[in-house]
Motif scaffolding. Structure first.
Motif, PDB file in Angstrom:
ATOM      1  N   GLU A  45      -1.710  -3.839  -5.225  1.00 55.68           N
ATOM      2  CA  GLU A  45      -1.335  -2.580  -5.159  1.00 55.68           C
ATOM      3  C   GLU A  45      -0.811  -1.875  -4.014  1.00 55.68           C
ATOM      4  O   GLU A  45       0.201  -1.223  -3.802  1.00 55.68           O
ATOM      5  CB  GLU A  45      -2.349  -1.515  -5.917  1.00 55.68           C
ATOM      6  CG  GLU A  45      -2.857  -2.027  -7.274  1.00 55.68           C
ATOM      7  CD  GLU A  45      -3.939  -3.114  -7.434  1.00 55.68           C
ATOM      8  OE1 GLU A  45      -4.332  -3.776  -6.396  1.00 55.68           O
ATOM      9  OE2 GLU A  45      -4.207  -3.210  -8.757  1.00 55.68           O
ATOM     10  N   GLN A  46      -1.602  -2.182  -3.040  1.00 60.38           N
ATOM     11  CA  GLN A  46      -1.258  -1.765  -1.593  1.00 60.38           C
ATOM     12  C   GLN A  46       0.143  -2.326  -1.208  1.00 60.38           C
ATOM     13  O   GLN A  46       1.171  -1.645  -0.519  1.00 60.38           O
ATOM     14  CB  GLN A  46      -2.191  -1.896  -0.663  1.00 60.38           C
ATOM     15  CG  GLN A  46      -3.492  -1.170  -0.831  1.00 60.38           C
ATOM     16  CD  GLN A  46      -4.594  -1.672  -0.298  1.00 60.38           C
ATOM     17  OE1 GLN A  46      -4.906  -2.909   0.262  1.00 60.38           O
ATOM     18  NE2 GLN A  46      -5.764  -0.959  -0.016  1.00 60.38           N
ATOM     19  N   LEU A  47       0.382  -3.776  -1.401  1.00 53.39           N
ATOM     20  CA  LEU A  47       1.396  -4.247  -0.946  1.00 53.39           C
ATOM     21  C   LEU A  47       2.675  -3.876  -1.496  1.00 53.39           C
ATOM     22  O   LEU A  47       3.792  -3.502  -1.135  1.00 53.39           O
ATOM     23  CB  LEU A  47       1.356  -5.808  -0.811  1.00 53.39           C
ATOM     24  CG  LEU A  47       2.385  -6.386  -0.407  1.00 53.39           C
ATOM     25  CD1 LEU A  47       2.824  -6.224   0.978  1.00 53.39           C
ATOM     26  CD2 LEU A  47       2.341  -8.087  -0.821  1.00 53.39           C
ATOM     27  N   VAL A  48       2.564  -3.520  -3.182  1.00 53.62           N
ATOM     28  CA  VAL A  48       3.821  -3.345  -3.829  1.00 53.62           C
ATOM     29  C   VAL A  48       4.164  -2.041  -3.700  1.00 53.62           C
ATOM     30  O   VAL A  48       5.237  -1.516  -3.342  1.00 53.62           O
ATOM     31  CB  VAL A  48       3.373  -3.371  -5.387  1.00 53.62           C
ATOM     32  CG1 VAL A  48       4.311  -2.571  -6.059  1.00 53.62           C
ATOM     33  CG2 VAL A  48       3.228  -4.751  -5.855  1.00 53.62           C
ATOM     34  N   THR A  49       3.166  -0.955  -3.328  1.00 52.39           N
ATOM     35  CA  THR A  49       3.178   0.453  -2.817  1.00 52.39           C
ATOM     36  C   THR A  49       4.087   0.393  -1.821  1.00 52.39           C
ATOM     37  O   THR A  49       5.217   1.215  -1.306  1.00 52.39           O
ATOM     38  CB  THR A  49       2.005   1.337  -2.791  1.00 52.39           C
ATOM     39  OG1 THR A  49       1.457   1.345  -4.141  1.00 52.39           O
ATOM     40  CG2 THR A  49       2.220   2.555  -2.213  1.00 52.39           C
ATOM     41  N   GLU A  72       5.977 -11.329  -6.966  1.00 51.44           N
ATOM     42  CA  GLU A  72       6.989 -10.860  -7.578  1.00 51.44           C
ATOM     43  C   GLU A  72       6.317 -10.549  -9.111  1.00 51.44           C
ATOM     44  O   GLU A  72       7.083  -9.583  -9.719  1.00 51.44           O
ATOM     45  CB  GLU A  72       7.948 -12.118  -7.887  1.00 51.44           C
ATOM     46  CG  GLU A  72       8.894 -12.468  -6.640  1.00 51.44           C
ATOM     47  CD  GLU A  72       9.647 -13.593  -6.862  1.00 51.44           C
ATOM     48  OE1 GLU A  72       9.084 -14.665  -7.419  1.00 51.44           O
ATOM     49  OE2 GLU A  72      10.737 -13.586  -5.969  1.00 51.44           O
ATOM     50  N   GLU A  73       5.423 -11.078  -9.664  1.00 50.38           N
ATOM     51  CA  GLU A  73       4.842 -10.976 -10.623  1.00 50.38           C
ATOM     52  C   GLU A  73       4.005  -9.365 -10.632  1.00 50.38           C
ATOM     53  O   GLU A  73       4.354  -8.473 -11.545  1.00 50.38           O
ATOM     54  CB  GLU A  73       3.735 -11.742 -11.224  1.00 50.38           C
ATOM     55  CG  GLU A  73       4.338 -13.033 -11.846  1.00 50.38           C
ATOM     56  CD  GLU A  73       3.233 -14.075 -12.180  1.00 50.38           C
ATOM     57  OE1 GLU A  73       2.115 -13.781 -12.116  1.00 50.38           O
ATOM     58  OE2 GLU A  73       3.503 -15.214 -12.272  1.00 50.38           O
ATOM     59  N   ASP A  74       3.340  -9.300  -9.547  1.00 53.19           N
ATOM     60  CA  ASP A  74       2.756  -7.935  -9.093  1.00 53.19           C
ATOM     61  C   ASP A  74       3.736  -6.760  -9.186  1.00 53.19           C
ATOM     62  O   ASP A  74       3.550  -5.558  -9.563  1.00 53.19           O
ATOM     63  CB  ASP A  74       1.888  -7.962  -7.960  1.00 53.19           C
ATOM     64  CG  ASP A  74       0.445  -8.927  -8.223  1.00 53.19           C
ATOM     65  OD1 ASP A  74       0.278  -9.047  -9.357  1.00 53.19           O
ATOM     66  OD2 ASP A  74       0.306  -9.282  -7.085  1.00 53.19           O
ATOM     67  N   TYR A  75       4.919  -7.174  -8.380  1.00 58.81           N
ATOM     68  CA  TYR A  75       5.823  -5.963  -8.112  1.00 58.81           C
ATOM     69  C   TYR A  75       6.689  -5.697  -9.358  1.00 58.81           C
ATOM     70  O   TYR A  75       6.871  -4.594  -9.723  1.00 58.81           O
ATOM     71  CB  TYR A  75       7.130  -6.844  -7.269  1.00 58.81           C
ATOM     72  CG  TYR A  75       8.087  -5.611  -6.791  1.00 58.81           C
ATOM     73  CD1 TYR A  75       7.747  -4.930  -5.665  1.00 58.81           C
ATOM     74  CD2 TYR A  75       9.355  -5.519  -7.482  1.00 58.81           C
ATOM     75  CE1 TYR A  75       8.718  -3.885  -5.107  1.00 58.81           C
ATOM     76  CE2 TYR A  75      10.388  -4.550  -6.930  1.00 58.81           C
ATOM     77  CZ  TYR A  75       9.898  -3.954  -5.655  1.00 58.81           C
ATOM     78  OH  TYR A  75      10.767  -3.077  -5.172  1.00 58.81           O
ATOM     79  N   ALA A  76       6.826  -6.561 -10.467  1.00 55.95           N
ATOM     80  CA  ALA A  76       7.328  -6.378 -11.785  1.00 55.95           C
ATOM     81  C   ALA A  76       6.405  -5.392 -12.714  1.00 55.95           C
ATOM     82  O   ALA A  76       6.571  -4.371 -13.281  1.00 55.95           O
ATOM     83  CB  ALA A  76       7.819  -7.469 -12.501  1.00 55.95           C
ATOM     84  N   ARG A  84       4.970   1.541 -12.185  1.00 52.95           N
ATOM     85  CA  ARG A  84       4.752   2.797 -12.542  1.00 52.95           C
ATOM     86  C   ARG A  84       3.525   3.321 -11.653  1.00 52.95           C
ATOM     87  O   ARG A  84       2.777   3.989 -12.097  1.00 52.95           O
ATOM     88  CB  ARG A  84       4.497   3.036 -13.953  1.00 52.95           C
ATOM     89  CG  ARG A  84       5.414   2.625 -14.864  1.00 52.95           C
ATOM     90  CD  ARG A  84       5.269   3.017 -16.425  1.00 52.95           C
ATOM     91  NE  ARG A  84       6.476   3.068 -16.938  1.00 52.95           N
ATOM     92  CZ  ARG A  84       7.081   4.017 -17.816  1.00 52.95           C
ATOM     93  NH1 ARG A  84       6.429   5.174 -17.649  1.00 52.95           N
ATOM     94  NH2 ARG A  84       8.075   3.778 -18.382  1.00 52.95           N
ATOM     95  N   ILE A  85       3.580   3.353 -10.268  1.00 54.33           N
ATOM     96  CA  ILE A  85       2.575   3.739  -9.497  1.00 54.33           C
ATOM     97  C   ILE A  85       3.126   5.299  -9.362  1.00 54.33           C
ATOM     98  O   ILE A  85       3.981   5.549  -8.876  1.00 54.33           O
ATOM     99  CB  ILE A  85       2.688   3.066  -8.144  1.00 54.33           C
ATOM    100  CG1 ILE A  85       2.156   1.461  -8.218  1.00 54.33           C
ATOM    101  CG2 ILE A  85       1.849   3.720  -6.988  1.00 54.33           C
ATOM    102  CD1 ILE A  85       2.394   0.706  -7.187  1.00 54.33           C
TER     103      ILE A  85
END
Length: 157
Positions: free
Chosen positions: A83-87, A114-118, A122-123
């Protein structure tokens, strides 16, 4: 404290605050309700403004991290939650930081990112602020490492 509200036969409203009773006309209740709503909205606006200000600061920080040395970035990435990285990546402008993060990960971690990013598309702004506030100490440490690395490079030149 419990507050009880009773509507009287004559149209007045009685508020009971324990041993204290207030008899108020409907006009007074309406005005009181408007004042309470206005105060609640004012605090909401102040909170929204504070969140926007923090997000602006965090966007600038994410854009600066996009230009961080790969060696420092490789130390930071494994310490972040998905979550932190994607944010962090979503806050940066363009896709330069996204590509840089992918370049500095192993194949397995790259696929997972890439999976986490997709998945984490909706953060909310509030969540983004919380995630970024959690990683500030780590980012400060990374900035110190970056400065030390730049100082070493200057000495060699």
């Amino acid at each position: 404290m419990d507050i009880e509200i009773h509507k009287l036969k004559n149209g007045e409203i009685r508020l009971d605050f324990g041993q204290v009773m207030l008899h108020l006309s409907p006009e007074v209740i309406k005005t009181l309700q408007q004042v309470v709503e206005k105060r609640l909205n004012m605090s909401g606006e102040a909170e929204r403004a504070a969140i926007e200000k923090k997000l602006t600061i965090f966007r600038d920080l994410a854009n600066k991290l996009a230009h961080m040395d790969d060696r420092v970035l490789q130390k930071v990435l494994p310490q972040l939650t998905p979550e932190q990285l994607v944010t962090l990546v979503r806050l940066s402008e363009g896709d330069y930081f996204y590509r840089k993060v992918l370049r500095n990960m192993s194949k397995t971690n790259r696929r997972q990112f890439e999976e986490d990013y997709a998945r984490l598309n909706r953060i909310t702004k509030h969540q983004a602020v919380i995630y970024m506030e959690q990683i500030i100490p780590l980012l400060k440490k990374a900035a110190q490492e970056q400065k030390a690395l730049e100082a070493q490079m200057q000495q060699k030149v």
